[in-house]
Design an enzyme around this catalytic site. Structure first.
Site, PDB file in Angstrom:
ATOM      1  N   LYS A 145     -12.274  14.940   0.077  1.00 29.21           N
ATOM      2  CA  LYS A 145     -11.529  15.291   1.285  1.00 29.21           C
ATOM      3  C   LYS A 145     -11.111  16.760   1.277  1.00 29.21           C
ATOM      4  O   LYS A 145     -11.242  17.463   2.284  1.00 29.21           O
ATOM      5  CB  LYS A 145     -10.305  14.386   1.421  1.00 29.21           C
ATOM      6  CG  LYS A 145     -10.643  12.942   1.755  1.00 29.21           C
ATOM      7  CD  LYS A 145      -9.396  12.077   1.786  1.00 29.21           C
ATOM      8  CE  LYS A 145      -9.712  10.649   2.184  1.00 29.21           C
ATOM      9  NZ  LYS A 145      -8.508   9.777   2.140  1.00 29.21           N
TER      10      LYS A 145
ATOM     11  N   GLU B 285      -8.445  12.248  12.610  1.00 25.50           N
ATOM     12  CA  GLU B 285      -7.661  11.096  13.058  1.00 25.50           C
ATOM     13  C   GLU B 285      -6.743  11.407  14.228  1.00 25.50           C
ATOM     14  O   GLU B 285      -5.938  12.341  14.180  1.00 25.50           O
ATOM     15  CB  GLU B 285      -6.816  10.552  11.892  1.00 25.50           C
ATOM     16  CG  GLU B 285      -6.035   9.297  12.256  1.00 25.50           C
ATOM     17  CD  GLU B 285      -5.320   8.685  11.069  1.00 25.50           C
ATOM     18  OE1 GLU B 285      -4.625   7.670  11.273  1.00 25.50           O
ATOM     19  OE2 GLU B 285      -5.452   9.220   9.951  1.00 25.50           O
TER      20      GLU B 285
ATOM     21  N   LYS C 279       0.857  -1.185   0.000  1.00 19.94           N
ATOM     22  CA  LYS C 279       0.000   0.000   0.000  1.00 19.94           C
ATOM     23  C   LYS C 279       0.890   1.230   0.000  1.00 19.94           C
ATOM     24  O   LYS C 279       1.968   1.244   0.610  1.00 19.94           O
ATOM     25  CB  LYS C 279      -0.890   0.015   1.258  1.00 19.94           C
ATOM     26  CG  LYS C 279      -1.658   1.317   1.474  1.00 19.94           C
ATOM     27  CD  LYS C 279      -2.430   1.296   2.786  1.00 19.94           C
ATOM     28  CE  LYS C 279      -3.116   2.640   3.014  1.00 19.94           C
ATOM     29  NZ  LYS C 279      -3.924   2.652   4.247  1.00 19.94           N
TER      30      LYS C 279
ATOM     31  N   GLU D  73     -12.087  10.759  -4.443  1.00 20.53           N
ATOM     32  CA  GLU D  73     -11.934  10.705  -2.991  1.00 20.53           C
ATOM     33  C   GLU D  73     -11.153  11.908  -2.475  1.00 20.53           C
ATOM     34  O   GLU D  73     -11.540  12.535  -1.486  1.00 20.53           O
ATOM     35  CB  GLU D  73     -11.226   9.413  -2.574  1.00 20.53           C
ATOM     36  CG  GLU D  73     -10.990   9.312  -1.071  1.00 20.53           C
ATOM     37  CD  GLU D  73     -10.344   8.012  -0.651  1.00 20.53           C
ATOM     38  OE1 GLU D  73      -9.480   8.047   0.245  1.00 20.53           O
ATOM     39  OE2 GLU D  73     -10.689   6.966  -1.218  1.00 20.53           O
TER      40      GLU D  73
ATOM     41  N   GLU E  62      -7.739  -2.509   3.409  1.00 22.45           N
ATOM     42  CA  GLU E  62      -6.916  -1.325   3.634  1.00 22.45           C
ATOM     43  C   GLU E  62      -6.855  -0.976   5.115  1.00 22.45           C
ATOM     44  O   GLU E  62      -5.791  -0.638   5.650  1.00 22.45           O
ATOM     45  CB  GLU E  62      -7.473  -0.134   2.838  1.00 22.45           C
ATOM     46  CG  GLU E  62      -6.639   1.126   2.950  1.00 22.45           C
ATOM     47  CD  GLU E  62      -7.220   2.296   2.184  1.00 22.45           C
ATOM     48  OE1 GLU E  62      -6.752   3.437   2.403  1.00 22.45           O
ATOM     49  OE2 GLU E  62      -8.146   2.094   1.373  1.00 22.45           O
TER      50      GLU E  62
END
Length: 436
Positions: free
Chosen positions: A422, A242, A192, A418, A286
């Site tokens: 964001k 986060e 990834k 995406e 993921e």
């Protein structure tokens, strides 16, 4: 401030050495406009902090000590543990805690001169004094600092005229970069990689970071809101969903926030999208990659790790998968936590070194503070958020950052959408008056 000024005359303080704190606590029935107060102050650096649970707000300005890495900051706290038990070091860590190409700064962490901490109905004012020989030498500087403080002025809505916008990379460059990443993943070079885009917006007038922060707080809920102002014209801000980690004593809480789908204003459609995300094999994979990386990084530093069931985090423009992770540290060392957890697989990739090399070799800009972390260190408790949904403001320009996790099966067009979603969390604040 008169009570603090009187305390500066205390003989015991005058002849002390090292670090001392003057702390005053007030009853505050209504929340004070700390961003507006901080915006008015002439002292730099300035840092504002509001955790995503919203149970406190902190405004700090000026500095009595500064550090370029967390280990220095931790040593300072340890050395002054007797005279300043409630001391906190605030600031930013860059994306990569290792030495940066070209000698870029790894961290900007500092002990503030003044802290205003608001929680529930209590406002705590802390003035920090520091001098290795005698605090009497710092008293004049502290008194002059207090005399220069200014009253707050209302933060008015943003009214901006956009003159130019560009993406780095543009959509064609993004597709080419992702195709190279997918080829590297297919060849087994990495599992990834998280690739990012910078959008540079130029306006006809300077952009006020504090007004942008105030606009973001109104609409970007369930986020950490923080802003660090380096000068009157340069600042870094974020509305991040986060947490990097929260340490309370030897108890550690961190999380894997990875896997994304669009949000929706309609609750039923948002729920349908969330249900798809929870069942998505690609997104669950993921997220588990990040969980597994965090657990492996903490081996030897923490034990008794518990991984919580997945949950949906619903934000204004996107929804995420999140799994909480809890454990007990063998030693309450924040520098170790930062070194092991930053950058996480959610902002860099797996394995870390190949993903870092790919990012360095293919992204057409330096991340600097973006995808790093922001927060504070102290002896008893420390907390850092990942610097996502972030912007760097410099005069008339705003640099917006957004990234997406690329794994086998990722589609460049979907990943572009995406990052559009964001980036909209902050971009709409600059272009849509109704959002303010």
């Amino acid at each position: 401030m008169s009570a603090v000024e009187q305390a500066l005359q205390d003989e015991a303080i005058c002849h002390a050495t090292g670090v001392r704190q003057l702390i005053l606590t007030f009853y505050s029935p209504q929340p004070l406009p700390l961003p507006a107060w901080l915006a008015a102050q002439p002292h730099f650096p300035k840092f504002y902090w509001q955790p995503r649970d919203g149970n406190e707000t902190v405004a700090v300005c000026g500095q009595v000590a500064q550090f370029t890495d967390p280990e220095q900051a931790g040593q300072f706290l340890q050395h002054h543990m007797d005279g300043a038990e409630r001391l906190r070091v605030w600031g930013l860590n860059a994306f990569d805690a290792l030495p940066q190409p070209g000698g870029a700064q790894q961290a900007c962490l500092f002990v503030p001169r003044l802290t205003l901490h608001q929680q529930a109905n209590t406002l705590t004012l802390t003035l920090n004094l520091s001098d290795p020989h005698a605090l009497q030498g710092d008293l004049a500087r502290a008194a002059a600092f207090l005399q220069q403080l200014q009253p707050a002025s209302p933060l008015l809505p943003l009214h901006l005229t956009l003159t130019h916008a560009c993406h780095q990379p543009d959509e064609a460059g993004w597709e080419a970069m992702l195709e190279r990443a997918l080829a590297a993943i297919a060849d087994g070079a990495m599992e990834k990689v998280v690739l990012a885009r910078k959008t540079v917006l130029t306006f006809s007038q300077p952009v006020d970071a504090w007004r942008m922060l105030a606009a973001s707080q109104k609409v970007n809920h369930h986020c950490y809101h923080f802003l660090m102002a380096f000068s009157p014209t340069s600042a870094f801000l974020s509305a991040s969903p986060e947490r990097l980690f929260l340490r309370q004593g030897d108890q550690l809480t961190t999380e894997a926030l990875a896997g994304t789908v669009a949000g929706h204003d309609d609750d039923s459609q948002a729920a349908a999208l969330a249900d798809w995300l929870m069942k998505s094999e690609k997104n669950q994979r993921e997220n588990w990659l990040v969980v597994d990386d965090i657990c492996r990084q903490l081996q030897g530093a923490a034990h008794g790790l518990d991984v919580m069931p997945p949950e949906i985090v619903r934000l204004r423009n996107v929804q995420h998968l999140r799994r909480g992770i809890h454990g007990q540290l063998r030693a309450a060392d924040d520098a170790v936590c930062l070194a092991r957890l930053q950058p996480t697989a959610a902002v860099a990739g797996l394995p870390r070194q190949p993903a870092r090399r790919f990012i360095l070799g293919h992204e057409p800009f330096a991340r600097c503070w973006y995808a790093g972390s922001a927060g504070y260190l102290s002896r008893s408790q420390s907390e850092f958020a990942v610097s996502l949904r972030a912007a760097w403001l410099e005069g008339n320009q705003v640099h917006l950052y957004a990234g997406a996790g690329i794994v086998a099966g990722s589609d460049p067009a979907q990943e572009w959408q995406e990052i559009e979603n964001k980036a909209a969390g902050l971009r709409t604040l600059l272009q849509d008056p109704a959002a303010q």
